[in-house]
Write a protein that holds these residues in place. Sequence first.
Motif, PDB file in Angstrom:
ATOM      1  N   SER A   9       0.846  -1.193   0.000  1.00 18.33           N
ATOM      2  CA  SER A   9       0.000   0.000   0.000  1.00 18.33           C
ATOM      3  C   SER A   9       0.881   1.242   0.000  1.00 18.33           C
ATOM      4  O   SER A   9       1.786   1.360   0.834  1.00 18.33           O
ATOM      5  CB  SER A   9      -0.883   0.035   1.255  1.00 18.33           C
ATOM      6  OG  SER A   9      -1.404   1.350   1.413  1.00 18.33           O
ATOM      7  N   THR A  17      -4.898  -1.313   4.582  1.00 22.47           N
ATOM      8  CA  THR A  17      -4.299  -2.656   4.519  1.00 22.47           C
ATOM      9  C   THR A  17      -3.571  -2.944   5.819  1.00 22.47           C
ATOM     10  O   THR A  17      -3.644  -4.045   6.370  1.00 22.47           O
ATOM     11  CB  THR A  17      -3.298  -2.720   3.337  1.00 22.47           C
ATOM     12  OG1 THR A  17      -3.953  -2.274   2.146  1.00 22.47           O
ATOM     13  CG2 THR A  17      -2.777  -4.127   3.129  1.00 22.47           C
ATOM     14  N   ASN A 136      -7.467  -5.412   1.304  1.00 17.26           N
ATOM     15  CA  ASN A 136      -8.715  -4.702   1.582  1.00 17.26           C
ATOM     16  C   ASN A 136      -9.113  -3.956   0.324  1.00 17.26           C
ATOM     17  O   ASN A 136      -8.281  -3.712  -0.565  1.00 17.26           O
ATOM     18  CB  ASN A 136      -8.544  -3.751   2.779  1.00 17.26           C
ATOM     19  CG  ASN A 136      -8.183  -2.352   2.367  1.00 17.26           C
ATOM     20  OD1 ASN A 136      -9.032  -1.462   2.300  1.00 17.26           O
ATOM     21  ND2 ASN A 136      -6.895  -2.128   2.063  1.00 17.26           N
TER      22      ASN A 136
HETATM   23  C1  LIG Z   1      -5.595   2.993  -8.246  1.00 20.89           C
HETATM   24  C2  LIG Z   1      -6.657   2.421  -7.360  1.00 20.89           C
HETATM   25  C3  LIG Z   1      -7.406   1.359  -7.802  1.00 20.89           C
HETATM   26  C4  LIG Z   1      -8.402   0.801  -6.991  1.00 20.89           C
HETATM   27  N1  LIG Z   1      -9.137  -0.257  -7.448  1.00 20.89           N
HETATM   28  C5  LIG Z   1     -10.106  -0.792  -6.679  1.00 20.89           C
HETATM   29  C6  LIG Z   1     -10.891  -1.885  -7.153  1.00 20.89           C
HETATM   30  O1  LIG Z   1     -10.709  -2.388  -8.262  1.00 20.89           O
HETATM   31  N2  LIG Z   1     -11.871  -2.361  -6.354  1.00 20.89           N
HETATM   32  C7  LIG Z   1     -12.104  -1.852  -5.101  1.00 20.89           C
HETATM   33  O2  LIG Z   1     -13.000  -2.335  -4.409  1.00 20.89           O
HETATM   34  N3  LIG Z   1     -11.339  -0.830  -4.602  1.00 20.89           N
HETATM   35  C8  LIG Z   1     -10.356  -0.300  -5.365  1.00 20.89           C
HETATM   36  N4  LIG Z   1      -9.584   0.738  -4.886  1.00 20.89           N
HETATM   37  C9  LIG Z   1      -9.796   1.225  -3.495  1.00 20.89           C
HETATM   38  C10 LIG Z   1      -8.733   0.690  -2.511  1.00 20.89           C
HETATM   39  O3  LIG Z   1      -8.645  -0.716  -2.547  1.00 20.89           O
HETATM   40  C11 LIG Z   1      -9.098   1.150  -1.091  1.00 20.89           C
HETATM   41  O4  LIG Z   1      -9.119   2.555  -1.039  1.00 20.89           O
HETATM   42  C12 LIG Z   1      -8.191   0.626  -0.019  1.00 20.89           C
HETATM   43  O5  LIG Z   1      -8.806   0.849   1.240  1.00 20.89           O
HETATM   44  C13 LIG Z   1      -6.809   1.279  -0.004  1.00 20.89           C
HETATM   45  O6  LIG Z   1      -5.993   0.640   0.964  1.00 20.89           O
HETATM   46  P1  LIG Z   1      -4.766   1.414   1.676  1.00 20.89           P
HETATM   47  O7  LIG Z   1      -5.361   2.462   2.559  1.00 20.89           O
HETATM   48  O8  LIG Z   1      -4.034   0.360   2.442  1.00 20.89           O
HETATM   49  O9  LIG Z   1      -3.908   1.995   0.581  1.00 20.89           O
HETATM   50  C14 LIG Z   1      -8.616   1.330  -5.687  1.00 20.89           C
HETATM   51  C15 LIG Z   1      -7.844   2.416  -5.247  1.00 20.89           C
HETATM   52  C16 LIG Z   1      -6.886   2.973  -6.079  1.00 20.89           C
HETATM   53  C17 LIG Z   1      -6.073   4.155  -5.580  1.00 20.89           C
END
Ligand SMILES: Cc1cc2nc3c(=O)[nH]c(=O)nc-3n(C[C@H](O)[C@H](O)[C@H](O)COP(=O)(O)O)c2cc1C
Length: 241
Positions: A9, A17, A136
């Motif tokens: 992440s 995550t 996540n």
């Molecule tokens: C580039 C990008 C692509 C993402 N694609 C998806 C996705 O395909 N499906 C989904 O449910 N969330 C998607 N998300 C949301 C992230 O999985 C979610 O915000 C997550 O909580 C981020 O985790 P982190 O805080 O550890 O970075 C995406 C986010 C980003 C920035």
Amino acid sequence: MKVVAINSSPNMGKGNTSLVLTPFLEGMREVGAGVELFYTKKLEINPCQGEFNCWLKTPGKCFQQDDMQMLLPKLVEADVLVLATPLYVDGVTGPMKNLLDRILPLAQPFFELRDGHCRHPGRNGSKDSKLVLVSNCGFWEMDNFEPLLVHMQAVCKNMGSEFAGALLRPHGPALRGMKAMGMPVDDIFEAAKDADRQLVEDGRMSSETLRVISRELLPLEMYVQIINQRFQEVLDALEKE
Ligand SMILES: Cc1cc2nc3c(=O)[nH]c(=O)nc-3n(C[C@H](O)[C@H](O)[C@H](O)COP(=O)(O)O)c2cc1C
């Protein structure tokens, strides 16, 4: 037991995550496992250049001088590899994919048949290792993880390691908010801690424990409404600036 965890992440220890990964690794440390945690954001791992030098000109060695030189021996030694990634466009993040591509030096170029399927023999002898996925995602439903699960299970078959299960947190962003508001979500962190104890002591994580980690935090319609409201508020605030 040696555990290598990689969190891809970009939000590192402050991300969603990490909310599930942290108690998971904490529990592992408590039961005596040696845990090393790496953030891909802090590592320099360049994309594979696809020239197959690591198979042919310099077998077992990639010509790229970056952090994969340090990481590869640790991956070979690990009894458990924990791959932690937010779901990005239905799969792992780009840096995590770069890392996975760069494990090619651990395999030999030859083909062999394992269970009637083409595989590459390993280069470092065979060690029984397990892979755990921690992920996540932003969307609400569990089925968003299906492509990632299929990918990780395929990676395990390719690497000849055992897929030991996945700690999956759908509507992940809600967990942080609910925790901050003091709402009852501790069962999720306790289950994450318990899952690794089970893994270390019993060699497997119970499906009931994994189910608690993924449990519904709030109804779908409410989540959609809250998320949309939050985004609108941020957009409105930015417009006023
Ligand atoms: C580039 C990008 C692509 C993402 N694609 C998806 C996705 O395909 N499906 C989904 O449910 N969330 C998607 N998300 C949301 C992230 O999985 C979610 O915000 C997550 O909580 C981020 O985790 P982190 O805080 O550890 O970075 C995406 C986010 C980003 C920035």
